[in-house]
Design a protein around this motif. Sequence first.
Motif, PDB file in Angstrom:
ATOM      1  N   LEU A 132       0.865  -1.081   0.051  1.00  0.00           N
ATOM      2  CA  LEU A 132       0.055  -0.133  -0.077  1.00  0.00           C
ATOM      3  C   LEU A 132       1.030   1.239  -0.025  1.00  0.00           C
ATOM      4  O   LEU A 132       0.530   2.196  -0.790  1.00  0.00           O
ATOM      5  N   LEU A 135       2.351   1.959  -3.257  1.00  0.00           N
ATOM      6  CA  LEU A 135       1.501   2.559  -4.338  1.00  0.00           C
ATOM      7  C   LEU A 135       0.868   4.029  -4.162  1.00  0.00           C
ATOM      8  O   LEU A 135       0.871   4.842  -4.787  1.00  0.00           O
ATOM      9  N   VAL A 136       0.867   4.167  -2.714  1.00  0.00           N
ATOM     10  CA  VAL A 136       0.448   5.532  -2.209  1.00  0.00           C
ATOM     11  C   VAL A 136       1.496   6.551  -2.647  1.00  0.00           C
ATOM     12  O   VAL A 136       1.325   7.558  -3.142  1.00  0.00           O
ATOM     13  N   ARG A 138       3.594   6.497  -4.988  1.00  0.00           N
ATOM     14  CA  ARG A 138       3.486   6.625  -6.755  1.00  0.00           C
ATOM     15  C   ARG A 138       2.123   7.248  -7.200  1.00  0.00           C
ATOM     16  O   ARG A 138       2.026   7.650  -8.243  1.00  0.00           O
ATOM     17  N   ALA A 139       1.307   7.484  -6.289  1.00  0.00           N
ATOM     18  CA  ALA A 139       0.085   8.392  -6.675  1.00  0.00           C
ATOM     19  C   ALA A 139       0.226   9.603  -6.776  1.00  0.00           C
ATOM     20  O   ALA A 139      -0.968  10.399  -7.352  1.00  0.00           O
ATOM     21  N   GLY A 140       1.420  10.260  -6.864  1.00  0.00           N
ATOM     22  CA  GLY A 140       1.626  11.801  -7.179  1.00  0.00           C
ATOM     23  C   GLY A 140       0.848  12.574  -6.241  1.00  0.00           C
ATOM     24  O   GLY A 140       0.598  12.521  -4.792  1.00  0.00           O
ATOM     25  N   LEU A 142      -2.440  12.790  -5.594  1.00  0.00           N
ATOM     26  CA  LEU A 142      -3.519  12.149  -4.817  1.00  0.00           C
ATOM     27  C   LEU A 142      -2.917  11.532  -3.677  1.00  0.00           C
ATOM     28  O   LEU A 142      -3.643  11.020  -2.787  1.00  0.00           O
ATOM     29  N   PHE A 146      -5.228   9.495  -0.359  1.00  0.00           N
ATOM     30  CA  PHE A 146      -4.934   8.110  -0.009  1.00  0.00           C
ATOM     31  C   PHE A 146      -4.474   7.831   1.466  1.00  0.00           C
ATOM     32  O   PHE A 146      -4.754   6.835   2.177  1.00  0.00           O
ATOM     33  N   ARG A 147      -3.388   8.380   1.685  1.00  0.00           N
ATOM     34  CA  ARG A 147      -2.712   8.333   2.990  1.00  0.00           C
ATOM     35  C   ARG A 147      -3.832   8.784   4.039  1.00  0.00           C
ATOM     36  O   ARG A 147      -3.860   7.929   5.068  1.00  0.00           O
ATOM     37  N   THR A 148      -4.316   9.872   4.150  1.00  0.00           N
ATOM     38  CA  THR A 148      -5.403  10.170   4.948  1.00  0.00           C
ATOM     39  C   THR A 148      -6.566   9.156   5.087  1.00  0.00           C
ATOM     40  O   THR A 148      -6.706   8.716   6.326  1.00  0.00           O
ATOM     41  N   LEU A 149      -7.025   8.796   4.090  1.00  0.00           N
ATOM     42  CA  LEU A 149      -8.087   7.725   4.005  1.00  0.00           C
ATOM     43  C   LEU A 149      -7.730   6.581   4.901  1.00  0.00           C
ATOM     44  O   LEU A 149      -8.505   6.086   5.630  1.00  0.00           O
ATOM     45  N   ASN A 150      -6.551   6.090   4.383  1.00  0.00           N
ATOM     46  CA  ASN A 150      -6.425   4.811   4.903  1.00  0.00           C
ATOM     47  C   ASN A 150      -5.910   4.803   6.405  1.00  0.00           C
ATOM     48  O   ASN A 150      -5.690   3.740   7.111  1.00  0.00           O
ATOM     49  N   PHE A 151      -5.604   6.071   6.906  1.00  0.00           N
ATOM     50  CA  PHE A 151      -5.108   6.251   8.310  1.00  0.00           C
ATOM     51  C   PHE A 151      -6.179   6.334   9.385  1.00  0.00           C
ATOM     52  O   PHE A 151      -6.146   6.067  10.488  1.00  0.00           O
ATOM     53  N   LEU A 217       2.158   4.150   7.290  1.00  0.00           N
ATOM     54  CA  LEU A 217       2.797   5.492   7.462  1.00  0.00           C
ATOM     55  C   LEU A 217       4.252   5.286   7.932  1.00  0.00           C
ATOM     56  O   LEU A 217       5.246   5.880   7.372  1.00  0.00           O
ATOM     57  N   VAL A 221       7.439   6.886   5.983  1.00  0.00           N
ATOM     58  CA  VAL A 221       8.724   7.578   6.451  1.00  0.00           C
ATOM     59  C   VAL A 221       9.666   6.998   6.049  1.00  0.00           C
ATOM     60  O   VAL A 221      10.783   7.577   5.712  1.00  0.00           O
TER      61      VAL A 221
END
Lengths: 335, 284
Positions: A132, A135-136, A138-140, A142, A146-151, A217, A221
């Motif tokens: 994940l 992939l996140v 590489r999402a440029g 966005l 995606f990081r926020t939603l999955n967190f 996360l 890092v």
Amino acid sequence: MVEEQRISGRHAWRGLDGPYAFVIPAIIIFGMFALYPILRSFYLSFFHYEFLRPEEMRWLGLGNYREILGDERIMGWPGLVRPEGPLSVWEIVFYPFVVLWLTVNSPGGAFWNTIRFTLMYVPPAIILPLILAVLVERAGRLSTLFRTLNFIPIVVSVAVISIIWMWIYHPEYGVANTLLRAFLGGEAGYTWLSDRSLAMPAIVIMAVWHGLGFNMLLYLVGLQRIPTEIAEAARVDGATGFKAFTTITLPLLKPTIFLVGLLAAIGALKVFGQMFIMTQGGPGDSTLSVVLYLYNVAFSYGRFRFGYASAIAWSLAAFIFLVTLVAFRLTRERR
Amino acid sequence: MMTADKAKRWGNSASLYLVLIVVSVMSVLPFVWIILSSLKPHDELYSKHLTFFPQHYTLENYLKMFERMVGFGFYYRNSILVSFGTVILTLFAGSLAAYALSRFRFKGDQVIFLVFLGTIMVPGEVGLIGQYELLSAYKLLNTLTGLTLSYTAFNLALTIFIMRGVFASVPQEMLDAARVDGCSWWETFWRIMVPMGASGLAAAGTLVFLNAWNEFIFALTMNNWTDEARTLTVGIQLLQGQWQHWDYGVLFSSVMLSFLPVIILFLLLQKTFMRGLTAGAVKG
């Protein structure tokens, strides 16, 4: 550098304007409400001590620890070690082999349940967030979204998450069975949390889902620490996509993978809330974890056996310490 | 050739986004589902055909909740008091100690720091029994004070560890300047260290807040006789036990109210949350 900046001890700070006065609030609170309870538990673990019958308190030596080894609800094997009296040769020599045999045959008991939970939880908790995170990253533009939603799940407590997932696993109105019926047809469905063989995996699935964002996360890092020059150089050399991932990213991420795995294992060995709320250790004892059993021994079986519960707590702490130590040792060269 | 290459790249990023969207939806869906379900009328929740979006929106569940789940508001209040109390006390005592440990050299400073550091490794569950006995001896069981002190104690080591690093990077010239201006060390702490370490304090604060707000096993054991200091994590589970055979909608609304504030707080303070949680990763 920090050392040099610090002021040496010859300056006098009498009274309230100095380091001693500054550390005292922390030392008092910490000493009284963290350090003392921890040491007190250690002391109590050598006694027969029931909270409601303090007058019966007596020294047991290692008796409580021996009771753990012979406790069927922890080790899944009754009467191997007697709580009192001298140890027999057979107990000392053969016990390790019995433990090994038990591990292979995956018996019941809180200890083995906890091990099983840990072994099921750790691999997906290492691998899925890694995928994940890559992939996140590489999402440029966005990737923040995606990081926020999955967190989001990780900021919600285990208690609330467990209640939500009890509804997901509800045999009649639950989402899990509704989806199964929709895709597979029929009226069938599983009684997830009251099925001996499904209850533990069901809790594992929830736990992996819950921890996904946090582990992602940690990986993000770690990924940021990889110097861009290295990635550039690899690209010039023709390493792209999956190949770049396995030859460049993965080796450089090793410390992070180790951290994620260790934290996941430690957390899994201490698992409590999920079982307490969703299954109370059932069906049978199939989801009884060590901390849940400890809690029950101390607070809900009615005898308030604080001595024995303390011994269980300290044994778990020692086991976690051992796991940490072994993990550090085994990976020393490779990290 | 060029177009085939382009198509392939487009396909790659399309599948990348597809996977990410699916995973993200899975992360958020249970919460969305609870929110939507809490707005459904009673008979829609209990129908054989599970709906995702409510066919009729209604607030009846929330009204019923405030009317009948009397404990809910009280647990909520307790959670807020304990969490904020813990954050304030921990940040105060912790950062003051971190100031002493990062900026002064005094007899015993190494020992103090090592003792704090050492307990970061010890699982908190080990202190459970001793804590219960202690609080019971001081009549602090079933009180907000007892729970706050307990949470503070178990979050101090981590806070000191984080803040010591933050304070160590404050330039010495600033402290010297404050001293030349005639500030006492105490004033220097408030005028220089606190403002300079503000973002570190915020990160540590959110970490402590989350720990306290979400804590379960201590909240459960330190309040096992009465309701007086019961917090939301335990309270909602009790309510769930009482109400699960009764009315799902009411439960959905209470669960929704217990996770929503934290999620909103997180969305507002994302960076601080993430910094705090990764700084706290040293704690197992």
